[in-house]
Design a protein around this motif. Structure first.
Motif, short mmCIF file in Angstrom:
data_model
loop_
_atom_site.label_atom_id
_atom_site.label_comp_id
_atom_site.label_asym_id
_atom_site.label_seq_id
_atom_site.Cartn_x
_atom_site.Cartn_y
_atom_site.Cartn_z
N GLN A 47 -2.26 -18.46 150.98
CA GLN A 47 -3.49 -17.82 150.53
C GLN A 47 -3.64 -16.41 151.08
O GLN A 47 -4.34 -15.58 150.48
N ALA A 48 -2.95 -16.13 152.17
CA ALA A 48 -2.97 -14.78 152.74
C ALA A 48 -1.89 -13.89 152.12
O ALA A 48 -1.73 -12.74 152.51
N GLY A 49 -1.16 -14.43 151.14
CA GLY A 49 -0.13 -13.66 150.47
C GLY A 49 1.20 -13.63 151.18
O GLY A 49 2.04 -12.78 150.90
N ARG A 50 1.40 -14.56 152.11
CA ARG A 50 2.66 -14.61 152.86
C ARG A 50 3.46 -15.85 152.49
O ARG A 50 2.89 -16.88 152.11
N ALA A 193 5.05 -20.82 147.18
CA ALA A 193 4.24 -19.78 147.82
C ALA A 193 3.91 -18.61 146.90
O ALA A 193 3.01 -17.82 147.22
N THR A 194 4.61 -18.51 145.77
CA THR A 194 4.42 -17.32 144.94
C THR A 194 4.08 -17.59 143.49
O THR A 194 3.48 -16.74 142.83
N HIS A 195 4.45 -18.73 142.94
CA HIS A 195 4.25 -18.97 141.52
C HIS A 195 2.76 -19.17 141.22
O HIS A 195 2.08 -19.92 141.92
N PRO A 196 2.24 -18.51 140.20
CA PRO A 196 0.81 -18.59 139.92
C PRO A 196 0.32 -19.97 139.47
O PRO A 196 -0.88 -20.24 139.49
N ASN A 197 1.25 -20.86 139.09
CA ASN A 197 0.84 -22.18 138.61
C ASN A 197 0.95 -23.28 139.65
O ASN A 197 0.83 -24.46 139.32
N THR A 198 1.20 -22.94 140.91
CA THR A 198 1.20 -23.96 141.95
C THR A 198 -0.20 -24.06 142.55
O THR A 198 -0.94 -23.08 142.61
#
Length: 247
Positions: A47-50, A193-198
């Motif tokens: 959620q912090a973009g890491r 950690a990065t895919h918008p659908n997770t």
């Protein structure tokens, strides 16, 4: 699974484990229960973009020494370090989450422990309605813990874990009994950690088990399941996270 900064004593202190340690099912079950009730499943890093680090030493620092939680690779990775230290035979396997409306890749990681001629599915990192204790890997297995029922069934060469906790029986994930190397989960970690659908990128999550149930925090909604009773309330995420999910 090893890390230079891993200490079994420090790990036991972190999870509040004080029982005797043997290479048996009782130790395995007590250790898994202790971790589930003390280390939260959470996606703060995502959620912090890491992207959460899968370097073993980083996992130990984050969970054991910084008192934080994590998701499947981190939580089950740490659990595997403890198994390795006490001499229990284990390996990782890849699992396909079945809680999404569409078919997903095998991005979840579980631990399989071999005790004599038996194998046990162990999972400290599924969150939601995950296992409360190791479950024997057999064609049809059922386990009941404080009214929470868990099922493991073999179908088309894969084992399907299902649960029945607050309502109908629901499939959680499927896995094949095939050993995977730690390095194989690097791509799955990046995907989650990065895919918008997770769910990890879409929602703030924190889940922890209690002796008689579990607490699930999704964005501003806190669900508490205690002795089979379910209550829900709207909360401030940060305040609830600090109060119930930090140790």
């Amino acid at each position: 699974m090893k890390a230079e900064n891993f200490s079994l004593d420090e790990y036991f202190e972190r999870i509040g484990f004080s029982g005797s340690v043997n290479q048996d099912l009782n130790t395995l079950e007590m250790m898994m229960r202790a971790q589930l009730c003390s280390v939260a499943f959470e996606n703060t890093e995502v959620q912090a973009g890491r992207i959460p680090s899968l370097k073993p030493e980083d996992i130990v620092k984050k969970i054991v020494y910084d008192g934080r939680g994590g998701y499947c690779y981190e939580l089950n990775g740490l659990f595997a370090m403890a198994l390795e230290t006490i001499g229990l035979e284990y390996y990782f396997a890849a699992a396909r989450p079945m809680t999404y409306p569409e078919r997903r890749p095998k991005t979840h990681m579980v631990v399989i422990v071999r005790l004599g001629d038996e194998k046990y599915l162990c999972d400290c990192g599924f969150g939601g309605y995950g296992l409360r204790a190791p479950i024997n890997i057999a064609e049809n297995t059922e386990d009941d813990r404080i009214g929470e029922r868990f099922f493991l069934q073999l179908s088309n060469g894969e084992y399907i874990l299902s649960t029945q906790i607050t309502g109908e029986k629901t499939a959680q994930y499927a896995f094949a009994d095939t050993q995977q190397e730690w390095i194989e989960f690097g791509l799955a970690n990046y995907f989650n950690a990065t895919h918008p659908n997770t769910i990890f990128t879409q929602k703030k999550l924190a889940i922890i088990q209690t002796e008689n149930g579990r607490k699930l925090l999704v964005d501003e909604r806190l669900k508490t399941i205690e002795d089979g009773l379910v209550t829900e309330e709207t909360v401030d995420y940060d305040e609830a996270f600090k109060k119930y999910f930090m140790r």
